[in-house]
Design a protein around this motif. Sequence first.
Motif, short mmCIF file in Angstrom:
data_model
loop_
_atom_site.label_atom_id
_atom_site.label_comp_id
_atom_site.label_asym_id
_atom_site.label_seq_id
_atom_site.Cartn_x
_atom_site.Cartn_y
_atom_site.Cartn_z
N ASP A 1 45.68 19.63 76.13
CA ASP A 1 46.25 20.31 74.96
C ASP A 1 45.14 20.68 74.00
OD1 ASP A 1 48.77 20.03 75.96
OD2 ASP A 1 49.30 18.28 74.73
N ILE A 2 45.23 21.89 73.45
CA ILE A 2 44.26 22.30 72.44
C ILE A 2 44.99 22.47 71.11
CG2 ILE A 2 42.63 23.38 74.01
CD1 ILE A 2 43.83 26.08 73.29
N GLU A 3 44.28 22.13 70.06
CA GLU A 3 44.81 22.25 68.71
C GLU A 3 44.11 23.41 68.01
OE1 GLU A 3 44.13 19.47 65.08
OE2 GLU A 3 45.84 18.63 66.20
N ILE A 4 44.89 24.40 67.62
CA ILE A 4 44.35 25.60 66.98
C ILE A 4 44.62 25.47 65.49
CG2 ILE A 4 44.43 28.12 66.89
CD1 ILE A 4 45.61 28.04 69.72
N ARG A 5 43.54 25.47 64.71
CA ARG A 5 43.66 25.31 63.27
C ARG A 5 43.32 26.64 62.58
NH1 ARG A 5 40.11 19.68 63.12
NH2 ARG A 5 41.55 18.45 64.43
#
Length: 425
Positions: free
Chosen positions: A341-345
């Motif tokens: 999972d990637i977290e896009i901020r």
Amino acid sequence: MAVQEARGADAEGVHEGGCGCGDCPHGAREGHRRAVAAFLRRRDEFAAGQGLPAGVAHSASASRQWVSEELTQRAEAVAERGRAEGEMWLARLWLRTLCVVWGAFLALLLGEALTAIGAGWTSARTAALLAALLVAGVLSAACWFHRARGGALAPVIGEDHRMSTSRSVAACWVLFVGYAVLLLAARLAAASHHTERDALISGLDLARGAGVATVLAVVCGIAVLVRRVVSLRILAQRLQKVPAHRPRAADLLTDDSGRGAFTDIQYVAVSAVALAFAAVRLARRPDQLPDLPWGLAVVVLISAATYLAGKYAEGGRPAILSVVRAREPGDLDGPIRTGDDIEIRGAGFVPPGAQTAERLSRMVVRIGAVDVHVPLVPVTGGFRNPTDTVLTVPVPADVEPGSLEVQVVTAAGVPTNRYTVQITE
């Protein structure tokens, strides 16, 4: 499954006090209310970990995907109910506007009759009623011809199905000035002496009505200019717009997300005060256009300029600031791999007015050449993912390892900047 449940709910109380069908106005409203209540109840059940099939309960990623798909389908059914309720509400609006128009005429008639006690009935009172009758007739005709689009309010409802503040303010000034001119015309037609006729004609001189004429020109220009500004900013992807399912009176004082907007509130408030002052001046001097003082006219112009500046300043393009690997408690640190999972901020991922599940489910993250739909992760009372500043998505197995660009496409169809990440095997 959600649609079948909604149909099952419709079967209860057909055409009764709790009607839930979609072929009558009350049924559309009640059906939408029930669909929303059922969706919120189901969302909170999923947030508490209830209602998951045994086949996906063992896998966090599988259960998250199943919950997201289930909520998306239910949200689409609720949105369909909302659109039907909005159309039915809009089709009934012309009757309400018609009642308001003739209610205002009756209030004017009652006020004229009460104030005439002792003072006596004058030709100015008759002219005022005739002018109001003509305006009410025109508005009634507009209500009939635009009965499917909101009646007399159709010109002030924007393309996003919201009440337009700039158009509403301009429409109020147009109606008031039109009524004042009709009042003078009615008095002129009834005048029998040339001295009285000359005095009424001189009441239309620009020197006396310069303040009202200036304000009318500016507010009408603002209404046209704001529409152009909004259209250009949408095309330039500097402003995100999502339509509402129906207009509301609160739209005049709020932004698209429903929060109070200072620029709109001050524009409506100042214009209302100026209109009230002009109406009093017209009542006191019905033989000329209301002489709006230049000081008050300048205040309205400043308010209009503030409103226009706010339209130029609002919005902004969504942006990705960083992309990191989402780490669960206990996981080891490492690079981004397929399946992680990637977290896009960033900022601006959720457009104003797009907080509903049906709109949130339209968000897409483009990883290289693969489009990944953002999963809905419910919590009690809302959603943990997506949010306006953070998105979490899985990296699918179809993504080729290497240097890839990540881009978010919001529910309004506006893409963010591209952010490069490294994905390993």
